[in-house]
Structure formats: C-alpha cells, structure tokens
Design a protein around this motif. Structure first.
Motif, short mmCIF file in Angstrom:
data_model
loop_
_atom_site.label_atom_id
_atom_site.label_comp_id
_atom_site.label_asym_id
_atom_site.label_seq_id
_atom_site.Cartn_x
_atom_site.Cartn_y
_atom_site.Cartn_z
N LEU A 45 -30.36 117.32 -53.96
CA LEU A 45 -29.56 117.92 -55.03
C LEU A 45 -30.33 117.93 -56.34
O LEU A 45 -30.30 118.92 -57.08
CB LEU A 45 -28.24 117.15 -55.17
CG LEU A 45 -27.21 117.73 -56.13
CD1 LEU A 45 -26.82 119.14 -55.75
CD2 LEU A 45 -25.98 116.83 -56.14
N THR A 46 -31.05 116.87 -56.62
CA THR A 46 -31.87 116.82 -57.83
C THR A 46 -32.95 117.90 -57.80
O THR A 46 -33.18 118.59 -58.79
CB THR A 46 -32.50 115.42 -58.00
OG1 THR A 46 -31.45 114.46 -58.10
CG2 THR A 46 -33.39 115.35 -59.22
N HIS A 47 -33.58 118.07 -56.66
CA HIS A 47 -34.59 119.12 -56.54
C HIS A 47 -33.97 120.50 -56.73
O HIS A 47 -34.54 121.36 -57.42
CB HIS A 47 -35.29 119.04 -55.18
CG HIS A 47 -36.37 118.03 -55.13
ND1 HIS A 47 -36.13 116.68 -55.20
CD2 HIS A 47 -37.70 118.17 -55.06
CE1 HIS A 47 -37.27 116.03 -55.15
NE2 HIS A 47 -38.25 116.91 -55.07
N ALA A 48 -32.81 120.72 -56.14
CA ALA A 48 -32.14 122.01 -56.32
C ALA A 48 -31.86 122.27 -57.79
O ALA A 48 -32.08 123.37 -58.30
CB ALA A 48 -30.83 122.02 -55.52
N TYR A 49 -31.41 121.24 -58.49
CA TYR A 49 -31.09 121.38 -59.91
C TYR A 49 -32.33 121.67 -60.75
O TYR A 49 -32.32 122.55 -61.62
CB TYR A 49 -30.37 120.13 -60.40
CG TYR A 49 -29.98 120.18 -61.86
CD1 TYR A 49 -29.22 121.23 -62.36
CD2 TYR A 49 -30.38 119.18 -62.73
CE1 TYR A 49 -28.86 121.28 -63.71
CE2 TYR A 49 -30.02 119.22 -64.07
CZ TYR A 49 -29.27 120.27 -64.55
OH TYR A 49 -28.92 120.32 -65.87
N VAL A 50 -33.42 120.98 -60.48
CA VAL A 50 -34.66 121.21 -61.23
C VAL A 50 -35.14 122.64 -61.04
O VAL A 50 -35.48 123.33 -62.02
CB VAL A 50 -35.75 120.19 -60.83
CG1 VAL A 50 -37.11 120.58 -61.40
CG2 VAL A 50 -35.34 118.79 -61.29
#
Length: 74
Positions: A45-50
């Motif tokens: 999820l963090t990667h998707a957000y970045v």
C-alpha cells in the motif's frame, strides 16, 4: 503503454521494467488487497501511494486514507 499480463508478480516486474508508474499504482494496490498479512499489505500500500503521488494518480487520496485508517500514516 500496454498493461502487463500474467501473475501479479509478473505484472509488477514487467511494469517496473517498463517504468510504467501508473500501472505500478494499481498493481501495488492490488497486491495490498491480496496480501496474506498486515505487514505485507502495508508495504504494498505504501508503494502504491508513493507511485500515486509521483504520477498525480487519481487514487492517491484513497490510498492515503487507507494508510491512515490502517495506522500507517497520520
């Protein structure tokens, strides 16, 4: 660019090889949705957000709200 096909892992690798950051947003979000534990889900999820921030992707706000709801951002 064309959307990669195949398993999620294969599609992620192909999108990285093509530097298709728009595809990476949706692929990492999909990985977060299908992860088998909260730590992995948060990682994806963090990667998707970045990537969403980098591309001004329309999912950026939704992804951020998810990170907040899961206690991964303030």
């Amino acid at each position: 660019m064309t959307a990669p096909t195949g398993s999620l892992e294969t599609r992620l690798l192909e999108a990285h090889a093509l530097d298709d950051r728009t595809a990476l947003v949706t692929l990492y979000a999909e990985a977060a949705d299908t992860a088998n534990n909260p730590t992995a889900s948060g990682f994806y999820l963090t990667h998707a957000y970045v990537y969403a921030l980098e591309t001004a992707h329309p999912l950026a706000d939704k992804l951020h709200f998810r990170l907040i709801a899961e206690g991964r951002d303030a």
